[in-house]
Motif scaffolding. Sequence first.
Motif, PDB file in Angstrom:
ATOM      1  N   LYS A   6      25.721  33.716 -44.429  1.00  0.00           N
ATOM      2  CA  LYS A   6      24.555  33.675 -45.306  1.00  0.00           C
ATOM      3  C   LYS A   6      23.267  33.352 -44.550  1.00  0.00           C
ATOM      4  CE  LYS A   6      26.862  34.570 -49.048  1.00  0.00           C
ATOM      5  NZ  LYS A   6      26.999  33.627 -50.152  1.00  0.00           N
ATOM      6  N   ARG A   7      23.388  32.918 -43.297  1.00  0.00           N
ATOM      7  CA  ARG A   7      22.182  32.633 -42.517  1.00  0.00           C
ATOM      8  C   ARG A   7      21.530  33.904 -41.987  1.00  0.00           C
ATOM      9  NH1 ARG A   7      24.882  28.734 -38.218  1.00  0.00           N
ATOM     10  NH2 ARG A   7      26.304  30.519 -38.319  1.00  0.00           N
ATOM     11  N   VAL A   8      22.263  35.001 -41.982  1.00  0.00           N
ATOM     12  CA  VAL A   8      21.753  36.266 -41.443  1.00  0.00           C
ATOM     13  C   VAL A   8      20.979  37.016 -42.522  1.00  0.00           C
ATOM     14  CG1 VAL A   8      22.363  38.485 -40.423  1.00  0.00           C
ATOM     15  CG2 VAL A   8      23.647  36.425 -39.801  1.00  0.00           C
ATOM     16  N   THR A   9      19.779  37.456 -42.177  1.00  0.00           N
ATOM     17  CA  THR A   9      18.980  38.308 -43.057  1.00  0.00           C
ATOM     18  C   THR A   9      19.253  39.761 -42.697  1.00  0.00           C
ATOM     19  OG1 THR A   9      17.234  36.654 -43.335  1.00  0.00           O
ATOM     20  CG2 THR A   9      16.638  38.954 -43.726  1.00  0.00           C
ATOM     21  N   TRP A  10      19.513  40.574 -43.716  1.00  0.00           N
ATOM     22  CA  TRP A  10      19.831  41.991 -43.505  1.00  0.00           C
ATOM     23  C   TRP A  10      18.757  42.873 -44.134  1.00  0.00           C
ATOM     24  CZ3 TRP A  10      23.607  44.280 -40.666  1.00  0.00           C
ATOM     25  CH2 TRP A  10      24.680  43.480 -40.242  1.00  0.00           C
ATOM     26  N   ILE A  11      18.382  43.924 -43.421  1.00  0.00           N
ATOM     27  CA  ILE A  11      17.578  45.005 -43.991  1.00  0.00           C
ATOM     28  C   ILE A  11      18.458  46.247 -43.963  1.00  0.00           C
ATOM     29  CG2 ILE A  11      15.511  46.419 -43.783  1.00  0.00           C
ATOM     30  CD1 ILE A  11      14.123  44.113 -42.453  1.00  0.00           C
ATOM     31  N   GLY A  62      20.588  35.446 -47.592  1.00  0.00           N
ATOM     32  CA  GLY A  62      21.664  34.641 -48.156  1.00  0.00           C
ATOM     33  C   GLY A  62      22.662  35.478 -48.925  1.00  0.00           C
ATOM     34  N   GLY A  63      22.792  36.755 -48.551  1.00  0.00           N
ATOM     35  CA  GLY A  63      23.722  37.653 -49.226  1.00  0.00           C
ATOM     36  C   GLY A  63      23.224  38.209 -50.540  1.00  0.00           C
ATOM     37  N   THR A  64      21.962  37.891 -50.908  1.00  0.00           N
ATOM     38  CA  THR A  64      21.408  38.311 -52.193  1.00  0.00           C
ATOM     39  C   THR A  64      20.173  39.181 -51.980  1.00  0.00           C
ATOM     40  OG1 THR A  64      22.179  36.254 -53.209  1.00  0.00           O
ATOM     41  CG2 THR A  64      20.522  37.512 -54.420  1.00  0.00           C
ATOM     42  N   ASP A 113      31.913  51.785 -48.013  1.00  0.00           N
ATOM     43  CA  ASP A 113      32.013  51.163 -49.329  1.00  0.00           C
ATOM     44  C   ASP A 113      32.854  49.889 -49.298  1.00  0.00           C
ATOM     45  OD1 ASP A 113      34.243  52.627 -48.653  1.00  0.00           O
ATOM     46  OD2 ASP A 113      34.680  53.258 -50.706  1.00  0.00           O
ATOM     47  N   LYS A 114      33.710  49.749 -48.281  1.00  0.00           N
ATOM     48  CA  LYS A 114      34.589  48.585 -48.204  1.00  0.00           C
ATOM     49  C   LYS A 114      34.022  47.462 -47.337  1.00  0.00           C
ATOM     50  CE  LYS A 114      38.745  51.401 -48.826  1.00  0.00           C
ATOM     51  NZ  LYS A 114      40.044  51.833 -48.244  1.00  0.00           N
ATOM     52  N   THR A 115      33.053  47.775 -46.484  1.00  0.00           N
ATOM     53  CA  THR A 115      32.571  46.763 -45.538  1.00  0.00           C
ATOM     54  C   THR A 115      31.210  46.179 -45.893  1.00  0.00           C
ATOM     55  OG1 THR A 115      31.548  48.450 -44.112  1.00  0.00           O
ATOM     56  CG2 THR A 115      33.851  47.854 -43.666  1.00  0.00           C
ATOM     57  N   ILE A 116      30.428  46.838 -46.733  1.00  0.00           N
ATOM     58  CA  ILE A 116      29.058  46.373 -46.957  1.00  0.00           C
ATOM     59  C   ILE A 116      29.023  45.002 -47.621  1.00  0.00           C
ATOM     60  CG2 ILE A 116      28.920  47.761 -49.095  1.00  0.00           C
ATOM     61  CD1 ILE A 116      25.877  47.921 -48.551  1.00  0.00           C
ATOM     62  N   ASP A 117      29.791  44.788 -48.678  1.00  0.00           N
ATOM     63  CA  ASP A 117      29.776  43.489 -49.359  1.00  0.00           C
ATOM     64  C   ASP A 117      30.337  42.391 -48.461  1.00  0.00           C
ATOM     65  OD1 ASP A 117      28.716  44.670 -51.637  1.00  0.00           O
ATOM     66  OD2 ASP A 117      30.688  45.093 -52.482  1.00  0.00           O
ATOM     67  N   GLU A 118      31.391  42.725 -47.739  1.00  0.00           N
ATOM     68  CA  GLU A 118      32.014  41.747 -46.845  1.00  0.00           C
ATOM     69  C   GLU A 118      31.048  41.313 -45.747  1.00  0.00           C
ATOM     70  OE1 GLU A 118      35.646  41.616 -43.538  1.00  0.00           O
ATOM     71  OE2 GLU A 118      35.585  43.198 -45.059  1.00  0.00           O
ATOM     72  N   GLU A 119      30.307  42.265 -45.186  1.00  0.00           N
ATOM     73  CA  GLU A 119      29.399  41.946 -44.087  1.00  0.00           C
ATOM     74  C   GLU A 119      28.197  41.142 -44.579  1.00  0.00           C
ATOM     75  OE1 GLU A 119      28.775  41.640 -40.227  1.00  0.00           O
ATOM     76  OE2 GLU A 119      30.376  42.913 -41.016  1.00  0.00           O
TER      77      GLU A 119
END
Length: 213
Positions: free
Chosen positions: A71-76, A142-144, A60-66
């Motif tokens: 912002k160049r990294v795309t996350w799934i 982009g973090g969104t 819960d503490k690391t997800i938003d930070e990561e």
Amino acid sequence: VTVEQHIGNIFMFSKVANAILFFRLDIRMGLLYLTLCIVFLMTCKPPLYMGPEYIKYFSDKTIDEELDRDKRVTWIVEFFANWSSECQSFAPIFADLSLKYNCSGLQFGKVDVGRYTDVSTRYKVSTSPLTKQLPTLILFQGGTETMRRPQIDKKGRAVSWTFSEENVIREFNLNELYQKAKKQSKPREEGPEEPPGTQAAAGHPAEETKKDK
């Protein structure tokens, strides 16, 4: 709907039918059967996936930070719960996708919303025992958040969606995302090789030579 889901539904309805029959015959037999079913579900859980993967596990503490780190990294990111049989069935599929598509610009993550309930609230993923939102896959660019599966309709209900490898690749355009991420990744800069220089003589000074007259 997969064959495994059909078989699971058949077993579930058969257990419910048996419970009703036992209660109609004898309430004590019905209670005994219901107790045995509960004990079986609590003690005979399917094993968790322990195979190879390229997945980062968030808290819960690391997800938003990561997600905001680069912002160049795309996350799934998969939002899951260990008690969900659907999540356990999807675990090896998600791990296999991470092995095939993970790179510096496209990364895979997981967060246990059964454990971190505030994360489920922030990202609007229901953890109700009857929910159809587990697992939930969310694409962050982009973090969104740009898309998620399953989708949620206007009434707040999850739209039925099959979590197969083919569906994830197609719906999330993984091939296109992977190629784009590879192009955007900067190659490691290697310094130019230094030309071999002459080493200064060390130790004894140069000897003077005498010319013979």
